[in-house]
Design a protein around this motif. Sequence first.
Motif, PDB file in Angstrom:
ATOM      1  N   PRO A  80     -29.676  13.651  25.459  1.00  0.00           N
ATOM      2  CA  PRO A  80     -29.146  13.878  24.105  1.00  0.00           C
ATOM      3  C   PRO A  80     -28.577  12.605  23.506  1.00  0.00           C
ATOM      4  CG  PRO A  80     -28.454  15.625  25.594  1.00  0.00           C
ATOM      5  CD  PRO A  80     -29.109  14.575  26.450  1.00  0.00           C
ATOM      6  N   ALA A  81     -28.732  12.480  22.188  1.00  0.00           N
ATOM      7  CA  ALA A  81     -28.349  11.236  21.518  1.00  0.00           C
ATOM      8  C   ALA A  81     -26.870  10.920  21.663  1.00  0.00           C
ATOM      9  CB  ALA A  81     -28.724  11.323  20.029  1.00  0.00           C
ATOM     10  N   LEU A  82     -26.009  11.958  21.691  1.00  0.00           N
ATOM     11  CA  LEU A  82     -24.574  11.708  21.755  1.00  0.00           C
ATOM     12  C   LEU A  82     -24.151  11.102  23.090  1.00  0.00           C
ATOM     13  CD1 LEU A  82     -23.056  14.831  19.973  1.00  0.00           C
ATOM     14  CD2 LEU A  82     -23.188  12.498  19.134  1.00  0.00           C
ATOM     15  N   LEU A  83     -25.014  11.225  24.127  1.00  0.00           N
ATOM     16  CA  LEU A  83     -24.691  10.630  25.422  1.00  0.00           C
ATOM     17  C   LEU A  83     -25.217   9.204  25.537  1.00  0.00           C
ATOM     18  CD1 LEU A  83     -25.479  13.606  27.838  1.00  0.00           C
ATOM     19  CD2 LEU A  83     -23.267  12.904  26.945  1.00  0.00           C
ATOM     20  N   PHE A 323     -19.802   2.600  18.124  1.00  0.00           N
ATOM     21  CA  PHE A 323     -19.760   4.062  18.207  1.00  0.00           C
ATOM     22  C   PHE A 323     -18.384   4.538  18.669  1.00  0.00           C
ATOM     23  CE2 PHE A 323     -20.100   7.926  20.712  1.00  0.00           C
ATOM     24  CZ  PHE A 323     -20.887   8.766  19.931  1.00  0.00           C
ATOM     25  N   PHE A 324     -17.897   3.974  19.748  1.00  0.00           N
ATOM     26  CA  PHE A 324     -16.602   4.404  20.262  1.00  0.00           C
ATOM     27  C   PHE A 324     -15.462   3.949  19.349  1.00  0.00           C
ATOM     28  CE2 PHE A 324     -19.144   4.680  24.186  1.00  0.00           C
ATOM     29  CZ  PHE A 324     -18.859   6.010  24.506  1.00  0.00           C
ATOM     30  N   ALA A 325     -15.638   2.816  18.683  1.00  0.00           N
ATOM     31  CA  ALA A 325     -14.633   2.389  17.707  1.00  0.00           C
ATOM     32  C   ALA A 325     -14.558   3.376  16.546  1.00  0.00           C
ATOM     33  CB  ALA A 325     -14.962   0.987  17.197  1.00  0.00           C
ATOM     34  N   GLU A 326     -15.706   3.915  16.144  1.00  0.00           N
ATOM     35  CA  GLU A 326     -15.731   4.898  15.055  1.00  0.00           C
ATOM     36  C   GLU A 326     -15.083   6.212  15.486  1.00  0.00           C
ATOM     37  OE1 GLU A 326     -16.802   6.042  11.061  1.00  0.00           O
ATOM     38  OE2 GLU A 326     -16.619   4.125  12.109  1.00  0.00           O
ATOM     39  N   VAL A 327     -15.291   6.591  16.748  1.00  0.00           N
ATOM     40  CA  VAL A 327     -14.622   7.793  17.260  1.00  0.00           C
ATOM     41  C   VAL A 327     -13.108   7.637  17.155  1.00  0.00           C
ATOM     42  CG1 VAL A 327     -14.176   9.177  19.325  1.00  0.00           C
ATOM     43  CG2 VAL A 327     -16.510   8.461  18.792  1.00  0.00           C
ATOM     44  N   VAL A 328     -12.611   6.473  17.586  1.00  0.00           N
ATOM     45  CA  VAL A 328     -11.175   6.205  17.512  1.00  0.00           C
ATOM     46  C   VAL A 328     -10.708   6.189  16.049  1.00  0.00           C
ATOM     47  CG1 VAL A 328      -9.383   4.490  17.985  1.00  0.00           C
ATOM     48  CG2 VAL A 328     -11.150   4.951  19.693  1.00  0.00           C
ATOM     49  N   ARG A 329     -11.520   5.604  15.175  1.00  0.00           N
ATOM     50  CA  ARG A 329     -11.160   5.540  13.747  1.00  0.00           C
ATOM     51  C   ARG A 329     -11.021   6.945  13.165  1.00  0.00           C
ATOM     52  NH1 ARG A 329     -15.112   2.648  12.138  1.00  0.00           N
ATOM     53  NH2 ARG A 329     -14.037   0.647  12.122  1.00  0.00           N
ATOM     54  N   ILE A 355     -19.939  13.304  16.379  1.00  0.00           N
ATOM     55  CA  ILE A 355     -21.011  13.534  15.408  1.00  0.00           C
ATOM     56  C   ILE A 355     -20.894  12.533  14.261  1.00  0.00           C
ATOM     57  CG2 ILE A 355     -21.921  15.190  13.733  1.00  0.00           C
ATOM     58  CD1 ILE A 355     -20.994  17.404  15.653  1.00  0.00           C
ATOM     59  N   ARG A 356     -19.664  12.313  13.797  1.00  0.00           N
ATOM     60  CA  ARG A 356     -19.459  11.331  12.735  1.00  0.00           C
ATOM     61  C   ARG A 356     -19.891   9.944  13.194  1.00  0.00           C
ATOM     62  NH1 ARG A 356     -13.904   9.430   9.506  1.00  0.00           N
ATOM     63  NH2 ARG A 356     -14.456   7.213   9.511  1.00  0.00           N
ATOM     64  N   ALA A 357     -19.491   9.557  14.401  1.00  0.00           N
ATOM     65  CA  ALA A 357     -19.841   8.227  14.906  1.00  0.00           C
ATOM     66  C   ALA A 357     -21.353   8.069  15.030  1.00  0.00           C
ATOM     67  CB  ALA A 357     -19.162   7.980  16.248  1.00  0.00           C
ATOM     68  N   PHE A 358     -22.035   9.136  15.432  1.00  0.00           N
ATOM     69  CA  PHE A 358     -23.486   9.052  15.537  1.00  0.00           C
ATOM     70  C   PHE A 358     -24.113   8.821  14.160  1.00  0.00           C
ATOM     71  CE2 PHE A 358     -27.696  11.010  15.450  1.00  0.00           C
ATOM     72  CZ  PHE A 358     -28.316  10.302  16.456  1.00  0.00           C
ATOM     73  N   ALA A 359     -23.631   9.561  13.152  1.00  0.00           N
ATOM     74  CA  ALA A 359     -24.208   9.443  11.811  1.00  0.00           C
ATOM     75  C   ALA A 359     -23.880   8.110  11.162  1.00  0.00           C
ATOM     76  CB  ALA A 359     -23.712  10.589  10.930  1.00  0.00           C
ATOM     77  N   THR A 360     -22.656   7.629  11.355  1.00  0.00           N
ATOM     78  CA  THR A 360     -22.207   6.433  10.636  1.00  0.00           C
ATOM     79  C   THR A 360     -22.510   5.133  11.368  1.00  0.00           C
ATOM     80  OG1 THR A 360     -20.007   6.619  11.608  1.00  0.00           O
ATOM     81  CG2 THR A 360     -20.359   7.691   9.492  1.00  0.00           C
TER      82      THR A 360
END
Length: 690
Positions: A80-83, A323-329, A355-360
């Motif tokens: 899966p893409a999120l992994l 990606f992980f920086a966006e999760v934290v944001r 999901i947001r981090a994946f899209a952005t």
Amino acid sequence: MVESRWRRAGSTLLRVVAVWMVSTLTMLALAGLLPDFRLQSEDGESITRTAVTAAWGAGAFGLLGALVWPVAVRALLLVPALLLGLLVFFLNGSLLLLALRLIPDGGGEAAPETAVLVAAVMSAVASATSTALAVHDDNAYRRRLSRLATRRRRRRGEDVGRTAADGTVFLQLDGVGHEVLQRAAKDGVMPTVAEWLATTHRLTPWRTDWSSQTGASQLAILHGTNHDVPAFRWYEKDTGRVMVSNRPASAAELQRRAIERTGDGGLLTVDGASRGNLFSGGADQLALVLSIAARRGKANRSRAGYFAYFSDPANAVRTAGAFFAEVVREIRQSTRARLRGDTPRIGRGGLYPFIRAFATVVERDVVVAAVLGDMLAGRTAVYADLVAYDEVAHHSGPHSRDAMQVLERLDRSLALIAKVSEHTPRGYRIVLLSDHGQSPGQTFAGAYGLTLKDLVRAGCGLPVSRRAERSRSGAEARDAARHTLHTALHRRLTEGADEVAAPSSEPIVLASGNLALISFPDVPERLSREEIDARHPALLRTLASHPGIGFLLVRSEEHGSLVLGPGGMEIPLAELDDDGPLAVFGAGAADAVRRTDSFPHVADIMVNSMYDPETGTVHAFEAQIGSHGGLGGEQSQPFLLSPLELSAPVSGGAELIGAEQVHEVLRRWLNESEGPQVPIAPLGRTASPG
């Protein structure tokens, strides 16, 4: 010529050596800073010996990245893409551990978790160094781009000289309304767009259909028709299934129906590329295209875009880190909004930060890289969808600071694409457009304490949740349903009235932003207003009089289709015009509703939320404070930003109405470059190549 080749080879060798040296120094620095990472034996070694060990390790790591990484990434595409972001770090760390084992005398050693960190830092530093060296040498940068383009065109058997005819890149900024784009350019949020507006491009607003969402708009833009797409999700009585525009099986079926109706493959059938879209547009080059994601085998090339991008370990590490920086944001921003007590507000926990981090981040990076590759390959037409803003605006609001920050980053991607177009084998006209806008507002459930589904069930006299029962709307609906049923039963007993119809199934309620569809699945055809009243006498009156609902669309056996609304409003749809009760929803609202009413799969009851023209707000029937899907405000007002060298989208002050007209405009523009590039034919007729 020979001297020039030797000079280029020498320049390339120097860059490789420079990157190797920087990687070696980085490894030495990390070995000094991290306690679980060492480059010398426990007995200690000389500085020279340690430096040689670091050079061996850096070289082995770089070589393994070049040889092993592409194969490993192809295998990673099965997960899966999120992994993907998490596995990128683990894979990179594993390659570093393997590189340390390849060092002569076995001097290198690292704990697994430390290896992940070291590998990430080294990949990032190596990427930055290589990019800086290439960019500062402008001639080298141009040669590299030209060489890539030439190689790709030779593989396709094409002329490697610069093509005279320009290509076209269509970039869709998903969910960005006309007003939002203007404001972002004016306020300096999108300087690239601002420069285009001031110099090279014209901005044209257009009006969506009643279903103001990506499924309907993009299907028509790419394939010429969105006939029988009444919403983002709807129930089809003849097949017994729920269609959802962003599900692979549904997207494939919608694309098949569109091709069958128009008679040709779509906007991109001639040398086209489709990137990050719901539909292919007939393109042969595909990446992240949903309509083919359900296929198996070689025909499904949708995930190839991931491989093309992540086959470079530096790309993988950079995107995974972002990606992980966006999760934290997102966690920080949602926490701040909760502490400030911002309203309206919805929950943003669970998987949403990922999901947001994946899209952005992930999808943006992969799609932009694919577009750059298409331009370097000299493809005729490229259509790409960037979904980042739409995802964030749903949860943070279309005018929020969170959403504006996403637009800032998207503007940088536009600048990069424009810069690369200077080095491509053919010139490119960049067209920017959106598929819909977004309207702000508190959710229906947040405003009234119950969901629309609860309200429908209460109006039908069916059980609802305790929370909905306690709400004012739920109590009123249940009381009305009981009163009406008791009255009907009393008439039956005392006056010999016809028997009250007993429903044999519960209604299906599906939300699409601020548009909702109610269907009764036990009846094969569209249920009439009279039949609905016989089954549930209080339902239509409960819905039409609710303050959160703007109007209903139903079919009447006596009057044809009707629009029902507050205060007992009942108007035949055929008699509505722009000055009627739907005028508050904007020009063309009546025509948009009439068109949807003609669809085979229109629901038994179509529900559009209220719209306040003073505040521009609507009530979404799902958990969104920025929504689209129906009529009301900015959601129905997307934009088209086109180069001045292309003909005007419309002339004589006319308005661009509906996504099908946008398709005709884009198709016309493709044909303005040295003759037809895509087939042209009226709807329903087979087209032949021009």
